[in-house]
Design a protein around this motif. Sequence first.
Motif, short mmCIF file in Angstrom:
data_model
loop_
_atom_site.label_atom_id
_atom_site.label_comp_id
_atom_site.label_asym_id
_atom_site.label_seq_id
_atom_site.Cartn_x
_atom_site.Cartn_y
_atom_site.Cartn_z
N HIS A 235 0.80 -1.24 0.00
CA HIS A 235 0.00 0.00 0.00
C HIS A 235 0.83 1.29 0.00
O HIS A 235 1.95 1.32 0.50
N ASN A 236 0.24 2.33 -0.53
CA ASN A 236 0.79 3.70 -0.47
C ASN A 236 2.15 3.82 -1.15
O ASN A 236 3.03 4.54 -0.68
N VAL A 237 2.33 3.08 -2.24
CA VAL A 237 3.57 3.19 -3.02
C VAL A 237 3.20 3.51 -4.47
O VAL A 237 2.17 3.05 -4.95
N MET A 238 4.03 4.30 -5.12
CA MET A 238 3.74 4.68 -6.51
C MET A 238 5.04 4.87 -7.27
O MET A 238 5.88 5.68 -6.85
N MET A 239 5.23 4.13 -8.32
CA MET A 239 6.44 4.29 -9.13
C MET A 239 6.27 3.50 -10.42
O MET A 239 5.73 2.40 -10.41
#
Length: 335
Positions: A235-239
Amino acid sequence: MKPYRAVVIGAGIIANTHLQTLHQNGRTELAAVADINRSRAEQLASNYAIAAYTDYKEMVAAERPDIAVITLPHFLHKEAAIWCARQGCHVLVEKPMAMNVQECFEINEAARSSGVTLAVGHMQRYYPAMVKAKQIIESGRLGRLIMMTERRWGDYFAVNRPAWFLNKAQSGGGIAINIGSHSVDKLQWLTSSRVTKVKASLTFFGERGDVEGSANLLMQTESSITANVALSGYHNVMMNEMDLLFTDGQLKLEGSHKLWIGDKIRKSLEPVELEGEPDAFQAQWDDLLNAIERGCEPGISGAYGQSIAEVVAAIYHSHESGAEQAVEGAGSSAV
Ligand SMILES: NC(=O)c1ccc[n+]([C@@H]2O[C@H](COP(=O)([O-])OP(=O)(O)OC[C@H]3O[C@@H](n4cnc5c(N)ncnc54)[C@H](O)[C@@H]3O)[C@@H](O)[C@H]2O)c1
């Protein structure tokens, strides 16, 4: 020339992208869509004023399409692809081609013996940024390609993800087979070289299902280029970035549509202007139509789809054994 009559099997999340592609394609007549969920089939069909079915076999028998696009859960790819091939339909099957290498083999046998063309939907290579990156690699202007690193992070366990993706018996695995198969395709395609060795480390911390939620992959191609692919689905990761490092420079892909270059004349990374068909699904579809017309293999053939399944199998074996794994079949089929 008469347009190709096409149907879509499965009316889930990715189906509308295919329906739109077929609807907009000048060489295609979109005929019908099928889903066991009647309201999904009817909803999508109404967008294009086409027929809706709940049984794809009935649809193919009634509509006699030239091509079937399969957008079903992974565990149904084999059954549907073989059945369509035996009805004489050319097939575009979504990625990953099937659950495992054996299933890919059986699909390829059915396509070969039925004399139909089969393509696998690893569409990311059709992004103009990817096409340009390959041109620059092959031009030699940045020297020799040494390594690739890719980071793809995003919530794999989001509540809107269909449950079958998180059930290994229906999906074949988690982020490694689903997102990692795109990474393997890009690595093999950009380097024109098969992956021969893999060392993989997976984690299983998802609160739903029984599939891996992260994969750290070290891969090597037969041309000795190494790749480090880090996939995280917590969760809460973006790349979504890929770097290609050369002896004389660098390419950076940001998301699917931005390409940056660094070389000896530039002080910092600069954007590269992109050309060509901006819609990767349209480019993928045209590639299949061209292959059917010319009687040649499409860009992403069944044999190539199987080569990706072979790498994915090595990923899971490597995680289980804790050791580097040679890819079975590497060297036996061309990229
Ligand atoms: N290329 C891409 O970028 C991309 C993106 C998303 C998904 N995909 C792939 O597309 C495929 C489908 O994924 P999705 O996200 O659309 O899944 P989804 O679950 O949203 O859609 C699958 C559909 O198949 C239907 N279905 C199940 N059994 C059926 C049967 N026997 N007959 C007819 N319909 C049946 C379901 O009701 C559902 O509507 C997968 O292979 C996935 O990996 C590719």
